[in-house]
Design a protein around this motif. Structure first.
Motif, PDB file in Angstrom:
ATOM      1  N   ARG B 210       0.832  -1.199   0.000  1.00  0.00           N
ATOM      2  CA  ARG B 210       0.000   0.000   0.000  1.00  0.00           C
ATOM      3  C   ARG B 210       0.869   1.252   0.000  1.00  0.00           C
ATOM      4  N   GLU B 211       1.958   1.195   0.770  1.00  0.00           N
ATOM      5  CA  GLU B 211       2.778   2.392   0.909  1.00  0.00           C
ATOM      6  C   GLU B 211       3.808   2.545  -0.202  1.00  0.00           C
ATOM      7  N   GLU B 212       4.392   1.423  -0.621  1.00  0.00           N
ATOM      8  CA  GLU B 212       5.527   1.556  -1.531  1.00  0.00           C
ATOM      9  C   GLU B 212       5.333   0.867  -2.877  1.00  0.00           C
ATOM     10  N   GLY B 213       4.205   0.158  -3.035  1.00  0.00           N
ATOM     11  CA  GLY B 213       4.007  -0.575  -4.273  1.00  0.00           C
ATOM     12  C   GLY B 213       3.765   0.360  -5.447  1.00  0.00           C
ATOM     13  N   ILE B 214       4.357   0.030  -6.591  1.00  0.00           N
ATOM     14  CA  ILE B 214       4.026   0.767  -7.810  1.00  0.00           C
ATOM     15  C   ILE B 214       3.662  -0.245  -8.896  1.00  0.00           C
ATOM     16  N   ALA B 215       2.924   0.216  -9.890  1.00  0.00           N
ATOM     17  CA  ALA B 215       2.452  -0.720 -10.905  1.00  0.00           C
ATOM     18  C   ALA B 215       2.311  -0.023 -12.248  1.00  0.00           C
ATOM     19  N   VAL B 216       2.460  -0.815 -13.306  1.00  0.00           N
ATOM     20  CA  VAL B 216       2.151  -0.300 -14.636  1.00  0.00           C
ATOM     21  C   VAL B 216       1.111  -1.195 -15.292  1.00  0.00           C
ATOM     22  N   VAL B 217       0.330  -0.587 -16.167  1.00  0.00           N
ATOM     23  CA  VAL B 217      -0.665  -1.327 -16.939  1.00  0.00           C
ATOM     24  C   VAL B 217      -0.261  -1.223 -18.404  1.00  0.00           C
ATOM     25  N   ILE B 218      -0.100  -2.383 -19.038  1.00  0.00           N
ATOM     26  CA  ILE B 218       0.290  -2.418 -20.443  1.00  0.00           C
ATOM     27  C   ILE B 218      -0.949  -2.739 -21.266  1.00  0.00           C
ATOM     28  N   ARG B 219      -1.278  -1.846 -22.174  1.00  0.00           N
ATOM     29  CA  ARG B 219      -2.506  -2.022 -22.942  1.00  0.00           C
ATOM     30  C   ARG B 219      -2.144  -2.175 -24.419  1.00  0.00           C
ATOM     31  N   PRO B 220      -2.390  -3.350 -25.017  1.00  0.00           N
ATOM     32  CA  PRO B 220      -2.020  -3.555 -26.423  1.00  0.00           C
ATOM     33  C   PRO B 220      -2.773  -2.612 -27.349  1.00  0.00           C
ATOM     34  N   ARG B 221      -2.105  -2.142 -28.390  1.00  0.00           N
ATOM     35  CA  ARG B 221      -2.732  -1.195 -29.310  1.00  0.00           C
ATOM     36  C   ARG B 221      -3.766  -1.878 -30.209  1.00  0.00           C
ATOM     37  N   SER B 222      -3.618  -3.189 -30.400  1.00  0.00           N
ATOM     38  CA  SER B 222      -4.593  -3.907 -31.218  1.00  0.00           C
ATOM     39  C   SER B 222      -4.704  -5.331 -30.689  1.00  0.00           C
TER      40      SER B 222
END
Lengths: 68, 307
Positions: B210-222
């Protein structure tokens, strides 16, 4: 500890930590019966550290320690 | 000139071709810093194998012109040697897997090793073309300098042609990468609205995330690109690159979301720099073994998007 498990292989239950004695049935995993939730959380952290494992909280309040 | 000595012309040809071939390896070596060759000794090893490759390519030309056709069979020896390089690279990276917190994964290792093999063919081909240019130019001009220039020009053309051909794409070319919001709900880890994991039952893990977690979301273009992104090896490679750039304090998770094909990567980094994570994920190479899909091969690379 937890690593990205992308291949989705299944895990193994190492221990179950509960406050309810009635939930203790036979099985492979070690059962820890605690007198209250406070003790349960403490024991859980200790067991998880010792086994280098991950923790899942089941919806009925029992904690499951699974192999990382 | 006595027959037993090598003629000045042949000598010049071989030397120029070897230099051109070794330089080709040197230029490609500078580029893959993100992938693997470790700095002092890894560089030395690959420069030297590049030199050997260039030498084999260079000697092939005078061997042919003196009607020593059988000598060309040593090119097969060269191929054998380069395959060994690939095998050794793969072996050494596989041995390192146990020491890393996050694994590269076999697919990524295969891709890296293949690249190393291919880079040696750069040296060989460039040396071969340079030597041939030098030799052919000899029919019209006598100056070694001019002939050398023509040889290097031809070698340079070969270099850029192969480089263009062997250039890979990366995640940024086929997908958008955005920061995601990490949250814990009912003892489960979510990023935005995507369920990621329930292996965070302990309070310590929850607080840390909760305090230190980071995340990315990868969204395909097609939708086509989902096929590539869903590949286990590809996702492992992305996690590895992110983990190496930021360091991992404790946890790393990846999850595929089925509706839109989004890929989520969440971790607790040592350096909490989300922009850096996004950049690194975008620059992760698209692995060759997921790259066979027709729609992917036709994708235009964005200019300057990958080294």
């Amino acid at each position: 500890m937890t690593q990205a498990n992308v291949t989705g292989g299944s895990r193994e239950i190492l221990a179950l930590i509960t406050t309810d004695e009635k939930r203790v049935k036979n099985g492979k995993a070690t059962m820890f019966v605690c007198k209250d939730e406070e003790e349960q959380k403490k024991i859980l952290q200790e067991v998880a550290f010792a086994l280098n494992a991950d923790v899942v909280r089941l919806s009925n309040g029992t904690y499951m320690v699974v192999k990382a | 000139m006595r027959e037993t000595y090598i003629s000045a012309e042949t000598m010049a040809l071989i030397v120029i071709a070897i230099i051109a071939g070794t330089l080709a390896r040197f230029f490609t070596l500078r580029e893959d810093y993100r992938q693997y060759p470790s700095y002092p000794n890894g560089y030395l090893i690959h420069l030297l194998t590049g030199f050997v490759a260039a030498a084999l390519g260079a000697v092939a030309v005078p061997a042919l012109t003196t009607k020593n056709y059988v000598a060309v069979t040593f090119l097969s020896l060269a191929i054998q040697q380069f395959r060994d390089i690939r095998r050794i690279e793969a072996q050494s990276l596989e041995a390192l897997e146990k020491t890393e917190f996050t694994k590269r994964g076999e697919a990524y290792i295969d891709g890296i090793a293949k690249t190393f093999e291919a880079r040696n063919y750069f040296s060989l081909t460039v040396a071969l073309f340079t030597g041939t240019g030098f030799y052919i130019a000899g029919f019209w001009m006598a100056s070694f300098f001019m002939r050398g220039m023509i040889g290097i020009l031809l070698g340079g053309i070969a270099f850029f042609a192969i480089k263009h051909f062997s250039k890979g794409k990366n995640i940024g070319d086929i997908a958008t990468v955005e920061a995601g919001k990490v949250r814990i709900e009912n003892d489960q880890l979510f990023v935005d609205d995507v369920f990621v994991s329930n292996l965070v039952g302990s309070e310590m893990a929850q607080n840390l995330l909760r305090e230190e977690g980071i995340a990315v979301v990868i969204r395909p273009r097609s939708p086509y690109y989902r096929i590539a992104l869903d590949n286990y090896g590809q996702r492992q490679a992305i996690v590895f690159e992110a983990a190496r750039a930021l360091g991992i304090k404790r946890y790393s998770f990846t999850r595929k979301e089925f509706q839109e094909g989004r890929i989520v990567i969440a971790l607790v980094p040592i350096i909490p720099d989300i922009q850096r994570m996004i950049d690194v994920v975008k620059k992760t190479p698209l692995l060759e073994n997921v790259n066979k899909i027709q729609a992917l091969m036709k994708t235009q690379r964005k200019r300057g998007s990958c080294p």
